[in-house]
Design a protein around this motif. Structure first.
Motif, PDB file in Angstrom:
ATOM      1  N   VAL A   1      60.302  50.124  49.869  1.00 38.08           N
ATOM      2  CA  VAL A   1      59.244  50.757  50.653  1.00 38.08           C
ATOM      3  C   VAL A   1      58.395  51.593  49.703  1.00 38.08           C
ATOM      4  O   VAL A   1      58.929  52.260  48.817  1.00 38.08           O
ATOM      5  N   LYS A   2      57.075  51.573  49.896  1.00 39.27           N
ATOM      6  CA  LYS A   2      56.194  52.395  49.073  1.00 39.27           C
ATOM      7  C   LYS A   2      56.224  53.836  49.553  1.00 39.27           C
ATOM      8  O   LYS A   2      56.116  54.114  50.751  1.00 39.27           O
ATOM      9  N   GLN A   3      56.356  54.719  48.604  1.00 37.13           N
ATOM     10  CA  GLN A   3      56.343  56.158  48.861  1.00 37.13           C
ATOM     11  C   GLN A   3      55.222  56.761  48.013  1.00 37.13           C
ATOM     12  O   GLN A   3      55.021  56.352  46.876  1.00 37.13           O
ATOM     13  N   ILE A   4      54.517  57.721  48.564  1.00 36.68           N
ATOM     14  CA  ILE A   4      53.472  58.410  47.806  1.00 36.68           C
ATOM     15  C   ILE A   4      53.988  59.796  47.445  1.00 36.68           C
ATOM     16  O   ILE A   4      54.494  60.525  48.300  1.00 36.68           O
ATOM     17  N   SER A   5      53.851  60.147  46.173  1.00 35.40           N
ATOM     18  CA  SER A   5      54.170  61.497  45.704  1.00 35.40           C
ATOM     19  C   SER A   5      52.852  62.209  45.443  1.00 35.40           C
ATOM     20  O   SER A   5      52.018  61.712  44.685  1.00 35.40           O
ATOM     21  N   VAL A   6      52.676  63.351  46.099  1.00 35.98           N
ATOM     22  CA  VAL A   6      51.442  64.125  45.983  1.00 35.98           C
ATOM     23  C   VAL A   6      51.786  65.456  45.337  1.00 35.98           C
ATOM     24  O   VAL A   6      52.709  66.145  45.775  1.00 35.98           O
ATOM     25  N   PHE A   7      51.051  65.818  44.305  1.00 39.34           N
ATOM     26  CA  PHE A   7      51.274  67.084  43.617  1.00 39.34           C
ATOM     27  C   PHE A   7      50.382  68.139  44.244  1.00 39.34           C
ATOM     28  O   PHE A   7      49.155  67.981  44.303  1.00 39.34           O
ATOM     29  N   ILE A   8      50.997  69.210  44.763  1.00 32.63           N
ATOM     30  CA  ILE A   8      50.248  70.258  45.444  1.00 32.63           C
ATOM     31  C   ILE A   8      50.653  71.628  44.905  1.00 32.63           C
ATOM     32  O   ILE A   8      51.751  71.806  44.403  1.00 32.63           O
ATOM     33  N   GLU A   9      49.734  72.564  45.033  1.00 33.15           N
ATOM     34  CA  GLU A   9      50.037  73.936  44.637  1.00 33.15           C
ATOM     35  C   GLU A   9      51.048  74.524  45.603  1.00 33.15           C
ATOM     36  O   GLU A   9      51.037  74.223  46.793  1.00 33.15           O
TER      37      GLU A   9
END
Length: 142
Positions: free
Chosen positions: A3-11
């Protein structure tokens, strides 16, 4: 069956999670699951969404650094011991878990666990051989 997972870098500051979720909601992207790992200054938001390609484009357009990776989704019993049984099966098969998170399924009596594992193709075969049900993206959103 990954399954595709998105990793988002946030403050790591008040409102960051709300902002990311708002960007996706405003674009009609449905979040199925999320996990956050944080440090003092930033966080990694890991999400499973119905349309990962479109979500990634939207997040990039909104100025977020993100990347797509593959994870393994496993169906588990939504009952005491369901998660423990799945993890024990994985451990007994000699598979190393990098990280995991879980969420309740739309199917009565089921839940899902998301795993990032070393050697994912080999891990998939071992999981199936041990009787665990791997789940596709389509099944997560069924």
């Amino acid at each position: 069956m990954r399954v595709k997972q998105i990793s988002v870098f946030i403050e790591n500051k008040a409102g960051s999670l709300s902002d990311v979720c708002g960007v996706l909601a405003d674009s009609g992207i449905n979040l199925r699951a999320l996990s956050i790992a944080d440090t003092r200054d930033f966080g990694i938001l890991r999400i499973i969404v119905e349309d990962p390609e479109r979500a990634t484009e939207i997040l990039h357009s909104a100025g977020y650094a993100c990347k797509t990776t593959y994870v393994i989704a496993v169906e588990i019993e939504d009952a005491p011991g369901g998660m423990a049984k799945a993890i024990r099966t994985i451990t007994d098969a000699g598979i190393e878990i990098e990280y995991a998170y879980a969420f309740v399924s739309h199917k009565q009596g089921s839940a899902y666990m998301i795993f990032r594992m070393s050697h994912s193709e080999e891990s998939e075969k071992k999981l199936e051989g041990a009787g665990l049900s791997l789940v596709s993206s389509e099944q997560l959103f069924g």
